[in-house]
Design a protein around this motif. Sequence first.
Motif, mmCIF file in Angstrom:
data_model
loop_
_atom_site.group_PDB
_atom_site.id
_atom_site.type_symbol
_atom_site.label_atom_id
_atom_site.label_comp_id
_atom_site.label_asym_id
_atom_site.label_seq_id
_atom_site.Cartn_x
_atom_site.Cartn_y
_atom_site.Cartn_z
ATOM 1 N N SER A 1 0.805 -1.230 0.000
ATOM 2 C CA SER A 1 0.000 0.000 0.000
ATOM 3 C C SER A 1 0.833 1.273 0.000
ATOM 4 C CB SER A 1 -0.955 0.003 1.194
ATOM 5 O OG SER A 1 -0.233 0.064 2.413
ATOM 6 N N GLU A 2 2.158 1.155 0.067
ATOM 7 C CA GLU A 2 3.010 2.330 -0.063
ATOM 8 C C GLU A 2 2.742 3.056 -1.382
ATOM 9 O OE1 GLU A 2 6.056 3.709 1.790
ATOM 10 O OE2 GLU A 2 4.629 3.005 3.293
ATOM 11 N N ALA A 3 2.273 2.293 -2.382
ATOM 12 C CA ALA A 3 1.985 2.879 -3.697
ATOM 13 C C ALA A 3 0.890 3.936 -3.627
ATOM 14 C CB ALA A 3 1.589 1.773 -4.674
ATOM 15 N N LEU A 4 0.108 3.936 -2.558
ATOM 16 C CA LEU A 4 -0.989 4.894 -2.439
ATOM 17 C C LEU A 4 -0.511 6.298 -2.101
ATOM 18 C CD1 LEU A 4 -3.648 2.759 -0.523
ATOM 19 C CD2 LEU A 4 -3.610 3.329 -2.946
ATOM 20 N N ASN A 5 0.713 6.418 -1.577
ATOM 21 C CA ASN A 5 1.205 7.734 -1.180
ATOM 22 C C ASN A 5 1.105 8.754 -2.304
ATOM 23 O OD1 ASN A 5 1.988 8.068 1.560
ATOM 24 N ND2 ASN A 5 3.615 6.574 1.248
ATOM 25 N N ASP A 6 1.594 8.378 -3.470
ATOM 26 C CA ASP A 6 1.583 9.308 -4.601
ATOM 27 C C ASP A 6 0.161 9.671 -5.007
ATOM 28 O OD1 ASP A 6 4.328 9.311 -4.646
ATOM 29 O OD2 ASP A 6 4.490 7.789 -6.223
ATOM 30 N N ILE A 7 -0.746 8.715 -4.922
ATOM 31 C CA ILE A 7 -2.145 8.978 -5.305
ATOM 32 C C ILE A 7 -2.812 9.893 -4.286
ATOM 33 C CG2 ILE A 7 -4.328 7.928 -6.017
ATOM 34 C CD1 ILE A 7 -1.865 7.183 -7.710
ATOM 35 N N PHE A 8 -2.517 9.674 -3.000
ATOM 36 C CA PHE A 8 -3.044 10.566 -1.964
ATOM 37 C C PHE A 8 -2.668 12.013 -2.286
ATOM 38 C CE2 PHE A 8 -2.741 6.962 1.360
ATOM 39 C CZ PHE A 8 -4.083 6.662 1.231
ATOM 40 N N ILE A 9 -1.391 12.238 -2.529
ATOM 41 C CA ILE A 9 -0.884 13.593 -2.766
ATOM 42 C C ILE A 9 -1.465 14.159 -4.057
ATOM 43 C CG2 ILE A 9 1.201 14.941 -3.226
ATOM 44 C CD1 ILE A 9 2.708 12.886 -1.448
ATOM 45 N N SER A 10 -1.527 13.330 -5.100
ATOM 46 C CA SER A 10 -2.073 13.779 -6.384
ATOM 47 C C SER A 10 -3.544 14.160 -6.247
ATOM 48 C CB SER A 10 -1.908 12.674 -7.425
ATOM 49 O OG SER A 10 -2.566 13.003 -8.626
ATOM 50 N N ASN A 11 -4.312 13.354 -5.527
ATOM 51 C CA ASN A 11 -5.732 13.661 -5.300
ATOM 52 C C ASN A 11 -5.892 15.003 -4.597
ATOM 53 O OD1 ASN A 11 -6.819 11.369 -6.480
ATOM 54 N ND2 ASN A 11 -7.000 10.235 -4.552
ATOM 55 N N PHE A 12 -5.067 15.221 -3.584
ATOM 56 C CA PHE A 12 -5.169 16.453 -2.803
ATOM 57 C C PHE A 12 -4.809 17.673 -3.651
ATOM 58 C CE2 PHE A 12 -3.606 19.047 1.018
ATOM 59 C CZ PHE A 12 -4.886 19.462 1.335
ATOM 60 N N GLN A 13 -3.870 17.491 -4.565
ATOM 61 C CA GLN A 13 -3.505 18.592 -5.451
ATOM 62 C C GLN A 13 -4.620 18.883 -6.453
ATOM 63 O OE1 GLN A 13 0.199 17.138 -7.024
ATOM 64 N NE2 GLN A 13 1.437 18.021 -5.356
ATOM 65 N N LYS A 14 -5.275 17.848 -6.940
ATOM 66 C CA LYS A 14 -6.371 18.028 -7.906
ATOM 67 C C LYS A 14 -7.621 18.594 -7.242
ATOM 68 C CE LYS A 14 -4.897 14.310 -11.020
ATOM 69 N NZ LYS A 14 -5.188 12.945 -11.522
ATOM 70 N N ASP A 15 -7.847 18.217 -5.992
ATOM 71 C CA ASP A 15 -9.030 18.686 -5.254
ATOM 72 C C ASP A 15 -8.610 19.087 -3.847
ATOM 73 O OD1 ASP A 15 -11.451 19.225 -4.111
ATOM 74 O OD2 ASP A 15 -12.226 17.169 -4.203
ATOM 75 N N PRO A 16 -8.159 20.340 -3.676
ATOM 76 C CA PRO A 16 -7.667 20.784 -2.363
ATOM 77 C C PRO A 16 -8.729 20.812 -1.272
ATOM 78 C CG PRO A 16 -6.947 22.264 -4.119
ATOM 79 C CD PRO A 16 -7.993 21.380 -4.702
ATOM 80 N N THR A 17 -10.012 20.584 -1.631
ATOM 81 C CA THR A 17 -11.046 20.537 -0.599
ATOM 82 C C THR A 17 -11.135 19.160 0.034
ATOM 83 O OG1 THR A 17 -12.810 19.949 -2.153
ATOM 84 C CG2 THR A 17 -12.373 22.291 -1.834
ATOM 85 N N LEU A 18 -10.385 18.188 -0.490
ATOM 86 C CA LEU A 18 -10.364 16.857 0.120
ATOM 87 C C LEU A 18 -9.865 16.943 1.560
ATOM 88 C CD1 LEU A 18 -8.881 14.472 -2.610
ATOM 89 C CD2 LEU A 18 -11.097 14.207 -1.496
ATOM 90 N N THR A 19 -10.403 16.094 2.405
ATOM 91 C CA THR A 19 -9.871 16.017 3.767
ATOM 92 C C THR A 19 -9.130 14.689 3.897
ATOM 93 O OG1 THR A 19 -11.995 15.162 4.576
ATOM 94 C CG2 THR A 19 -11.626 17.541 4.717
ATOM 95 N N TRP A 20 -9.516 13.856 4.846
ATOM 96 C CA TRP A 20 -8.790 12.609 5.104
ATOM 97 C C TRP A 20 -9.039 11.602 3.989
ATOM 98 C CZ3 TRP A 20 -5.638 13.723 8.893
ATOM 99 C CH2 TRP A 20 -6.036 14.642 9.859
ATOM 100 N N GLN A 21 -7.960 10.979 3.499
ATOM 101 C CA GLN A 21 -8.028 9.856 2.567
ATOM 102 C C GLN A 21 -7.396 8.659 3.262
ATOM 103 O OE1 GLN A 21 -6.832 10.957 -1.643
ATOM 104 N NE2 GLN A 21 -6.054 12.751 -0.574
ATOM 105 N N TYR A 22 -7.889 7.458 2.962
ATOM 106 C CA TYR A 22 -7.369 6.314 3.707
ATOM 107 C C TYR A 22 -7.612 4.997 2.978
ATOM 108 C CZ TYR A 22 -12.199 7.201 5.182
ATOM 109 O OH TYR A 22 -13.530 7.499 5.201
ATOM 110 N N PHE A 23 -6.868 3.996 3.439
ATOM 111 C CA PHE A 23 -7.036 2.615 3.001
ATOM 112 C C PHE A 23 -7.130 1.752 4.244
ATOM 113 C CE2 PHE A 23 -4.735 -1.463 2.081
ATOM 114 C CZ PHE A 23 -5.751 -2.064 1.345
ATOM 115 N N GLY A 24 -8.259 1.054 4.400
ATOM 116 C CA GLY A 24 -8.435 0.135 5.514
ATOM 117 C C GLY A 24 -8.243 -1.282 5.011
#
Length: 1120
Positions: A201-224
């Motif tokens: 799941s380390e691969a999600l780091n880049d997607i987390f950051i990319s999502n936040f850059q595309k939509d700065p209104t995002l709050t918490w993102q997660y993988f359970g």
Amino acid sequence: MDFSVRMMPSVGEVRVEPRTGGGLRLGLWVLCLHWLCLTTHAQMKIPPETVQKWASTLSVQLREISTKFSGSLLLQKKLKDVEPIVKIVELDGRELVKDISDEIEAMLGRKMKSVKRLAESAEDADLYHEFNATLQFDYYNSMMINTMDDEGNFIPLGGEFPLEENKHFNKLPVNTLQSDVQVPTNVYNKDPNILNGIYMSEALNDIFISNFQKDPTLTWQYFGSSSGFFRIYPGIKWTPDANGVAAFDCRNRNWYIQAATSPKDIIILVDISGSMKGLKMTIAKHTINTILDTLGENDFVNVIAYTDYVRYVEPCFRGTLVQADLDNREHFKVLVDELHVKGEAKIKVAMKEAFKILNEASTKGQGSLCNQAIMLITDGAMEDFQSVFEEFNWPDRRVRVFTYLIGREMTFADNTKWIACNNKGYYTHVSTLADVQENVMEYLHVLSRPMVINHDHDIIWTEAYMDTVLPNTKELFNTKAQSLLLMTSVAMPVFSKKKETLSHGILLGVVGSDIPLLEVMKLAPRYMLGPHGYAFLVTNNGYILSHPDLRPLYKDGKTLKPKPNYNSVDLAEVEWEDTQETLRTAMVKGEMGSLTLNIRASVDKEKRPLFLINNYFYTNIDETPFSFGMVLTQGHGQLMVLGNVSVEEGLHDLTSPDLSIAAEWTYCETDIDPHHRKYTQLQAAIRYLQGKEPDLECDELLLQQTLFDAVVTAPMEAYWTALLLDPNGLEPGVEAAFLGTRSGLLRVLRYAGVETRVAKKFLTPVDKANLFTLDHFPLWYRLAVENRPGQFYYYVPMEENNKGGGKFVIAVTAVTVTSKGKTAIAGAVGVQMSLDMLERRLWAIAKQPDSTDCSDIEGVCPLSCESIDLNCYLVDNNGFIVVSKERAEVGKFFGEVDGSVMASLIKSGMYKKVSLFDYQGMCRSSHHHASSARPLLSPFYGLAAILRWLFSNMLMFILDFNFCGLWHSDYFVEAKAGYHTSHKQKKVDALQPCDTAYPGFMYDYSIRETNSLIKCGRCQKMFVVQKVPDSNLLLMVVQADCDCSRQYSAILLEPKEIKYNASVKCNRMKSQKVRRRPESCHSYHPKENAKDCGGACEITLSATLFLVSLACSLVLHRWT
């Protein structure tokens, strides 16, 4: 025979005794004179004409003070001057609701795209990851980061992890460049499955950051993860509980459970035969509660206990399924806790009953119409009950059966496992309390198989919930509107795409993101909705997602707590005037339309009733289970004033020091670009208008209206300042002047310094009730618009902390604009004054000097409110005392102080009672506890209790420890911590949800005066009531020396619980209202591998140690 009359001085009674001679006549005369004295004393005559003069004089003085120091006439004149250049528009509710819902839809759509990107990335990462059983991998454990040992070195999994406070994330210290991982205490953090999952799941780091850059209104993102770890972005420092335990398990959260499975009907069968006594029953109860915690409002459930007969834990729910909302789940838990063992187990009868319920639900189109399952909780099955399954479930095996073998005995394990494996279920052996969590979770993975094999990535949205896991969340309780504390989550399942495991339907976990409802509701412009208008969201089940009247918290002493049913409050319980549930039904079905209702609203802590005509407009939010609604109040609510001025002119006035705008409204969107987050709304608006921040997204219409209001109200600053600087212009006690407009503009000038001001918090940032906020206009604004424009409305704010001399008075009036035959409210203007000032005025007026000519006055003359024979009050239109000789009575309801006069005023029609209802009440329930006095009878009891506690805890440790995890020393330490957190005794809360009714009162303005005599035993109380002209006040003069409290009880505004008889209560509990089922259902797939149906690690225990410990416990039990 003669009689003598003797007065008994001790009790003041008259006794008649026989005597001789001519004393009879004398005795009768004394008796008559005594009666005459009493009567004359009681029949005080208060001249109504005197009270009328007082009221008229007070009216003139109040109006002079209010108009002079508020500047209301000047503001109304300025608005009159601009009438030729303004336009009054009537808002189109249908068009407005569509525009707002489209914006909400677009916002939520962006969140769904972000989650989809996370799911795709996680699945690809797993596809190319090869499991490595010997993997050694250091990761950032959120509980251990930035932690050093005694030698100053970072501990394992606790490396340096930079954190910085971020306003966007509730001012929490976060790392927006990196995610980190939380692992529950009861999960071994170096297990190969955990390490491989975290590495993948380390691969999600880049997607987390990319999502936040595309939509700065995002709050918490997660993988359970299905293995238990939780990766969260941005990274945070996780705070354990007081015992150092991380009890949070992502697999228990609604977003995980709902994304992992389709809706389901569950029948829980629990064995309560004699063999289940002791620890077995404790484990069984915990298993039931854990299963209940995995259910949501789209699921249906019932719980049946069986012994030699079938017993529904809630008899009211016999033969049916009920919605598994929070209310019903908690109700089941209370009843399960009361179960006791007895008799022999007859599983066959209970199993047949469960199948009948599920079959009937399917036939009648009830329940979820999706997955169906029976959860069998027992310590063993003596046969396999094949005949039952042949009759009810085979060959389709539409109902899955999950079995939970309780205890350490394995004698009947084969039958128990056979039942599960031959009905597409799963078998688990639950031998300790610590086993329960992991074993219950297995059923979710089984139910997810068809969806996983199909690769159906259904996006789910949760009901509203309050996240108390993250640090500092509780601090928000006191700073935000209660209804805006909640959030919803969007989530999507993550599947294994590896071909070799396709038929197994392996669920890797769930990805998701939180959406604070505060951000969603910001898209409904407050200025458009008007003073009494509002916006709201409901779910497909009719439960409120967001509504200004939703109160999810209650006060337990000084502590604010979430109500047990805070996220299962039905729309019909808030919009209770919709008795036919027309609005609820239409919104649940996802329809678009409108509705008009006459409603009883209430303001000022629900104490002041209002009659309003509300127009409701509603529509659905596509690709979500939500519907959006909004309210525009007929009349001023739908009429809006539009004016236009140049930016240069407006900017000059917008920068005035006395001016502010609504901090919670969105004039300009400052959350899109992180660079803009440092600006307040006023700063952002000014910089945008100056051209310094052209990239800001701003509400052009709102800015235009704000500029116009700033220009029109600018002369008020000069007017107020002139009064402040005039040494002869100020009146002692007049403390502040203020005004507000529909654009959220607020001007305030303080006539008095902070040292001398009584109302130190009034119109400061902490005074939320009197400011423009996201969910309401100021209280004074709402009261003013319901009063006749130009006439001042006077009231004492109801503040819990305002005691004694801290009271103050507010006078406010509405100002209007008329154009082309339409009149609209432009704003409200007022003055805040001390109570002392109003009292001085009233007592000076309500007093006749000794030299008064009383020749033409019938009654007491000269009359004075300072006399001990009179009580004088100034009371507002809702019956609340504004002025009284007793300062402690100010702010109270008049009926609480004098029930006799209030009852007379209600009877005469001067005050009318308004019945109000609260379906979110909290009432005290009586709990019966064992006597706590017994241990005091002898010190022996105390010693015995201590010894018993020690032995029972030692026994519990031995019985509850899972030796399967002994191979990992870390797990050995953490298993007990997890157990203590999950199973510590729950505190009984004396407050429980209930329905209440309470009265409010409104003055009938057509009755201007009244006076009467009230008979109260030996005396009669006279009172005179006179309306104070051009105000909402009444002057009451009441005879003080006649106590009527024995004949007339106080009239209180306290809510009273609505009691329902057993039949009505039962029908309310099990009634199933109109609801919209989720569109997708995944209950079957032909390629599902049902052979993977469970097993367990065998556990052995020293019989000697067990028996010794048990014997000690039983001996000590006899002592106590």
